[in-house]
Motif scaffolding. Sequence first.
Motif, PDB file in Angstrom:
ATOM      1  N   LYS A  73       0.843  -1.195   0.000  1.00  0.00           N
ATOM      2  CA  LYS A  73       0.000   0.000   0.000  1.00  0.00           C
ATOM      3  C   LYS A  73       0.885   1.254   0.000  1.00  0.00           C
ATOM      4  CE  LYS A  73      -4.035   1.526   2.662  1.00  0.00           C
ATOM      5  NZ  LYS A  73      -4.691   1.442   3.973  1.00  0.00           N
ATOM      6  N   LEU A  74       0.399   2.344  -0.589  1.00  0.00           N
ATOM      7  CA  LEU A  74       1.109   3.617  -0.508  1.00  0.00           C
ATOM      8  C   LEU A  74       1.241   4.028   0.956  1.00  0.00           C
ATOM      9  CD1 LEU A  74      -0.553   5.783  -3.337  1.00  0.00           C
ATOM     10  CD2 LEU A  74       1.494   4.375  -3.489  1.00  0.00           C
ATOM     11  N   SER A  75       2.233   4.885   1.251  1.00  0.00           N
ATOM     12  CA  SER A  75       2.383   5.360   2.627  1.00  0.00           C
ATOM     13  C   SER A  75       1.214   6.278   2.989  1.00  0.00           C
ATOM     14  CB  SER A  75       3.697   6.130   2.771  1.00  0.00           C
ATOM     15  OG  SER A  75       3.610   7.362   2.083  1.00  0.00           O
ATOM     16  N   ASP A  76       0.973   6.450   4.280  1.00  0.00           N
ATOM     17  CA  ASP A  76      -0.080   7.366   4.733  1.00  0.00           C
ATOM     18  C   ASP A  76       0.159   8.767   4.169  1.00  0.00           C
ATOM     19  OD1 ASP A  76      -1.274   5.363   6.113  1.00  0.00           O
ATOM     20  OD2 ASP A  76      -0.569   5.996   8.097  1.00  0.00           O
ATOM     21  N   CYS A  77       1.437   9.172   4.133  1.00  0.00           N
ATOM     22  CA  CYS A  77       1.754  10.503   3.614  1.00  0.00           C
ATOM     23  C   CYS A  77       1.338  10.616   2.152  1.00  0.00           C
ATOM     24  CB  CYS A  77       3.249  10.776   3.767  1.00  0.00           C
ATOM     25  SG  CYS A  77       3.737  12.384   3.118  1.00  0.00           S
ATOM     26  N   GLU A  78       1.685   9.631   1.351  1.00  0.00           N
ATOM     27  CA  GLU A  78       1.338   9.686  -0.076  1.00  0.00           C
ATOM     28  C   GLU A  78      -0.187   9.713  -0.267  1.00  0.00           C
ATOM     29  OE1 GLU A  78       4.999   7.361  -2.232  1.00  0.00           O
ATOM     30  OE2 GLU A  78       3.645   6.155  -1.022  1.00  0.00           O
ATOM     31  N   ILE A  79      -0.884   8.900   0.512  1.00  0.00           N
ATOM     32  CA  ILE A  79      -2.355   8.868   0.418  1.00  0.00           C
ATOM     33  C   ILE A  79      -2.936  10.226   0.815  1.00  0.00           C
ATOM     34  CG2 ILE A  79      -4.444   7.849   1.437  1.00  0.00           C
ATOM     35  CD1 ILE A  79      -2.878   5.165   1.555  1.00  0.00           C
ATOM     36  N   ASN A  80      -2.394  10.820   1.887  1.00  0.00           N
ATOM     37  CA  ASN A  80      -2.874  12.138   2.325  1.00  0.00           C
ATOM     38  C   ASN A  80      -2.574  13.223   1.291  1.00  0.00           C
ATOM     39  OD1 ASN A  80      -3.893  11.096   4.692  1.00  0.00           O
ATOM     40  ND2 ASN A  80      -2.057  11.541   5.885  1.00  0.00           N
ATOM     41  N   GLN A  81      -1.427  13.092   0.615  1.00  0.00           N
ATOM     42  CA  GLN A  81      -1.081  14.084  -0.412  1.00  0.00           C
ATOM     43  C   GLN A  81      -2.026  13.976  -1.608  1.00  0.00           C
ATOM     44  OE1 GLN A  81       3.137  13.096  -0.737  1.00  0.00           O
ATOM     45  NE2 GLN A  81       3.681  15.046   0.210  1.00  0.00           N
ATOM     46  N   LEU A  82      -2.364  12.752  -2.018  1.00  0.00           N
ATOM     47  CA  LEU A  82      -3.328  12.580  -3.119  1.00  0.00           C
ATOM     48  C   LEU A  82      -4.680  13.174  -2.723  1.00  0.00           C
ATOM     49  CD1 LEU A  82      -2.599   8.900  -4.323  1.00  0.00           C
ATOM     50  CD2 LEU A  82      -1.826  11.027  -5.369  1.00  0.00           C
ATOM     51  N   GLN A  83      -5.085  12.899  -1.469  1.00  0.00           N
ATOM     52  CA  GLN A  83      -6.367  13.428  -0.984  1.00  0.00           C
ATOM     53  C   GLN A  83      -6.356  14.955  -0.975  1.00  0.00           C
ATOM     54  OE1 GLN A  83      -9.253  11.435   0.036  1.00  0.00           O
ATOM     55  NE2 GLN A  83     -10.013  13.475  -0.419  1.00  0.00           N
TER      56      GLN A  83
END
Length: 126
Positions: free
Chosen positions: A106-116
Motif C-alpha cells: 500500500k502507498l504510505s499514509d503521507c502519499e495517500i494524504n497528499q493525493l487526498q
Amino acid sequence: MNRILKALLIVLIIFIAGCYYDNEEKLYSEISTSCDLNNVTFAATVKPILQASCFACHSNSTATSSGNGIRLENYTDVQNFAKNGILMGVVKHSSGYLPMPDGGGKLSDCEINQLQKWIDNGTLNN
Ligand code: HEC
C-alpha cells in the motif's frame, strides 16, 4: 540511606532515563516522517507518486499490456479517476475497490494524504 532506598533510587533513575529516551525517539521519528501537505501539485507531488508505484502497469506505454488499459499518466486521465472516487478507493484499499498497487504494498499514509489533498484542492493541473 538504607539498601532498599538505594535500590529504589536506582530503579527510579533507570525509569526516568527510559522515559526520556522514548520521548527523544518519538520526537525524532515525528520529524523524520513529516509530511508536506502545503505544497501539493499535480506535477511535483501526484505524478511522482503514481510514477513510482503505478506506472509499471498504468503508464501510457504499459497500460495495455499490464494495467487492463487503465492509464494514469496524463492529467485528464488521473483527474477522471480522482473525481469519480475510484483513485482514492483503490489506494486506500476501501471495500468495494480493487486494492492498488496490484500485488504491491500500500502507498504510505503521507502519499495517500497528499493525493487526498490534491483532490480537496480541486484536482488542479498545477
Ligand atoms: C502490477 C501492476 C499494477 C500496478 C503496479 C498498479 N495497478 Fe492498478 N490495475 C492493475 C490491473 C491489472 C488492473 C485491472 C483490474 C483487475 O482486474 O485487477 C488495475 C486497475 C486499476 C484501476 C481501475 C479500478 C476500477 O475499479 O476500475 C485503478 C483506478 C488503478 N488500477 C489504479 C492504480 C494505482 C493508483 C496504482 C498505484 C498506486 C496502481 N493501480 C498500481 C495493475 C496494476
